[in-house]
Design an enzyme around this catalytic site. Structure first.
Site, PDB file in Angstrom:
ATOM      1  N   ASP A 141       4.231   1.254  -1.959  1.00  0.00           N
ATOM      2  CA  ASP A 141       5.012   0.043  -1.692  1.00  0.00           C
ATOM      3  C   ASP A 141       4.336  -1.107  -2.423  1.00  0.00           C
ATOM      4  O   ASP A 141       3.121  -1.260  -2.318  1.00  0.00           O
ATOM      5  CB  ASP A 141       4.949  -0.353  -0.212  1.00  0.00           C
ATOM      6  CG  ASP A 141       5.513   0.669   0.743  1.00  0.00           C
ATOM      7  OD1 ASP A 141       5.878   1.765   0.305  1.00  0.00           O
ATOM      8  OD2 ASP A 141       5.563   0.346   1.946  1.00  0.00           O
TER       9      ASP A 141
HETATM   10  C1  FRU Z   1       7.392   2.038   3.553  1.00  0.00           C
HETATM   11  C2  FRU Z   1       6.273   2.141   4.577  1.00  0.00           C
HETATM   12  C3  FRU Z   1       6.078   0.845   5.321  1.00  0.00           C
HETATM   13  C4  FRU Z   1       4.639   0.914   5.721  1.00  0.00           C
HETATM   14  C5  FRU Z   1       4.002   1.618   4.558  1.00  0.00           C
HETATM   15  C6  FRU Z   1       2.852   2.508   4.916  1.00  0.00           C
HETATM   16  O1  FRU Z   1       7.276   2.975   2.533  1.00  0.00           O
HETATM   17  O2  FRU Z   1       6.539   3.194   5.466  1.00  0.00           O
HETATM   18  O3  FRU Z   1       6.946   0.680   6.408  1.00  0.00           O
HETATM   19  O4  FRU Z   1       4.065  -0.335   5.952  1.00  0.00           O
HETATM   20  O5  FRU Z   1       5.019   2.385   3.946  1.00  0.00           O
HETATM   21  O6  FRU Z   1       2.233   3.017   3.774  1.00  0.00           O
END
Ligand code: FRU
Length: 545
Positions: free
Chosen positions: A22
């Site tokens: 992300d």
């Molecule tokens: C989205 C997610 C977010 C979280 C992160 C954890 O891909 O699931 O909701 O903060 O990845 O890595």
């Protein structure tokens, strides 16, 4: 050339990456673009105790890798530093809000600030003692409370953020308010929620101008402003958004009542109809634009990822703005990408008759940028559209590039092998319908690789155009295992990950094709080989120069 690749595409670097990069806290600060990202230093797979990687750039094309900015170490994030966002506070002070997985595995919202604000690269980050700032409110599941947005400041002097969640089977964005950025109170009103989505991850909320392409600061408001609420829906790995109105007094958001303006699987508006998730925007005050980042996942197996030693890439950053019709966003790769273009090849007024496959020669087809404008014939002999076909992806699966139509399928065969045993088709198909023509855009498909054990969907979406000028444009960014395509000037975007076995490196070809009965003309085509930028070199290469 896919950027930010130290943790990304293998031919740029050998650093391993997790499977959930992300984008976190993108921002422009003192002349430098920062991108943080979910990063697992231990393996090319996701793990809960993930850290924040950090890269910096002066142009969002060439990137430099810095030390990990935040790692799980404190009681309020010992089980993971999950996604979050940057806010630049008055006095030019950047702060990060992020989700910590605390010692009891509860999702809490934390704050971190640069340790040394005179460091131009902001390498080190300090988590404040006040953490955790926000705990899950009553009625919210401790594991469904994450991904704080960039904060915006209301005229009443209160900061606001959203946190993604789920309540009573509704995906929801919870709003919190603060005067001082330290004490946060949950809003009593429902900001916005929707059924049939599951938890909302990585919400993003920002204003867009009704006039022109200029981006707005996240705290901007006024008469000529609409708002965008984007939510990431893990059920379908989709980033849905709506266009709507936001009432600051009530702290409530209401999507406009227009077609597709909802978070529903088959018909909702998406930033991108392919692989594109957990996206986040930021306002770039250097160029007055809003920039969109997103994670583009792999579609090969976990074993393939371990073998490669990395997984997941960032999409090319896109500028985004509201369409003149006020009903959807438009997106376009950042202009800086043009600095990588070389060896231009041009075509003009080239007819693509029924069944033609025309090779675009003279570029490195595995690493290329193509812009093409097609001229369409009269719609008389177009296929008829059945109004029950509301699932564009399904339609692209059924009517792929091999299925002859009237007007189209026409478009590009990217990452194609010489004998067309492999190709990733990016194409349009135009249908006759009651009010106005229906334009279908597709990308991907079973032919993208001879390798069997891959996920090879044909992604698809409708393009909301009236074709009054009889033309439609397509731009594709091709980078070995990624094809990012922009239909009709960025109205519809589709990103695919493909793993050709034959169409690799210099063996990759690019063709324009038409498998419709009617001739379509290439009005003009410009294609470039893309050079490889500096990708996550060490930061001894000074940004200060
Ligand atoms: C989205 C997610 C977010 C979280 C992160 C954890 O891909 O699931 O909701 O903060 O990845 O890595």
């Amino acid at each position: 050339f896919n950027i930010v690749s130290c943790f990304l595409l293998g031919w740029h670097s050998n650093l391993s990456n997790n499977n959930s990069p992300d984008p976190n806290g993108p921002m422009y600060y003192n002349g430098i673009y920062h991108l943080f990202y979910q990063y697992n230093p231990k393996a090319a797979a996701w793990a809960s105790d993930i850290v924040w990687g950090h890269s910096v750039s002066k142009d969002m094309v060439n990137w430099f890798c810095l030390d990990v900015a935040m790692a799980p170490m404190d009681s309020f994030d010992v089980n993971g530093c999950w996604s979050g966002s940057a806010t630049i506070l008055p006095g030019n002070k950047p702060v990060m809000l992020y989700t910590g997985i605390d010692i009891n595995n509860v999702q809490v919202q934390n704050i971190a600030v640069p340790k040394n604000s005179s460091d131009p690269l902001l390498v080190e980050w300090k988590k404040l003692h006040k953490n955790p700032l926000i705990l899950p409110p009553n009625g919210i599941n401790a594991t469904s409370f994450r991904d704080p947005t960039t904060a915006w400041l209301g005229k009443d002097g209160y900061w606001r953020i959203l946190v993604g969640s789920e309540r009573s089977n509704l995906g929801t964005a919870l709003l919190f308010r603060s005067k001082d950025f330290m004490e946060w109170t949950a809003s009593e009103n429902n900001f916005h929620s929707a059924p049939d989505t599951g938890i909302w991850e990585c919400p993003d909320f920002f204003p867009v101008s009704l006039k022109g392409k200029k981006g707005l600061d996240t705290s901007e408001s006024g008469a000529d402003v609409k708002y965008i609420l984007k939510v990431s829906v893990q059920r379908t790995w989709s980033d849905f958004y709506t266009v709507g109105a936001y009432c600051l007094n009530k702290d409530a958001y209401v999507p406009d009542n227009t077609p597709g303006n909802h978070y529903s699987t088959t018909t909702g508006l998406k930033f991108d109809y392919g692989k594109f998730y957990a996206s986040k925007t930021f306002f770039d005050e250097a160029k007055n634009r809003r920039i969109l980042w997103a994670w583009v996942n792999e579609s090969d197996s976990a074993a393939d990822d371990f073998a490669k030693g990395w997984a997941g890439i960032q999409a090319i950053p896109r500028t985004l703005w509201l369409d003149r019709n006020g009903k959807q966003l438009l997106q376009w790769p950042i202009e800086e990408l043009k600095t990588l273009r070389t060896n231009e090849v041009k075509l003009k007024k080239t007819p693509l008759t029924k069944g033609s496959v025309f090779e675009v020669q003279g570029i490195t087809a595995a690493q290329a940028d193509i812009e093409v404008r097609f001229r369409l014939p009269s719609l008389e002999n177009a296929e008829s559209f059945d109004p029950s076909w509301n699932d564009a992806q399904q339609l692209c699966g059924r009517k792929d590039a091999t299925v002859q139509g009237g007007i189209g399928p026409f478009g590009l065969l990217t990452l194609a092998s010489k004998d067309l045993d492999e190709y990733t088709a990016v194409f349009f198909r135009v249908f006759k319908a009651q009010d106005k023509p229906v334009v279908l855009m597709c990308s991907g498909g079973i032919r993208s690789s001879l390798k069997v054990e891959l996920d090879k969907p044909s992604y698809g979406a409708f393009v909301d155009v009236d074709l009054i000028d009889g033309e439609i444009s397509l731009r594709s960014l091709i980078d070995h295992t990624v094809v990012e395509s922009f239909g009709a000037g960025g109205k519809t975007c589709i990103t695919t990950r493909v793993y050709p076995t034959l169409a690799v490196g210099m063996e990759a070809h690019l063709y324009a094709f038409n498998n419709g009965t009617e001739t379509v003309e290439i009005k003009r085509l410009n294609a470039w080989t893309m050079q490889t930028p500096n990708m996550n070199l060490g930061h001894e290469i000074s940004l200060a120069t």
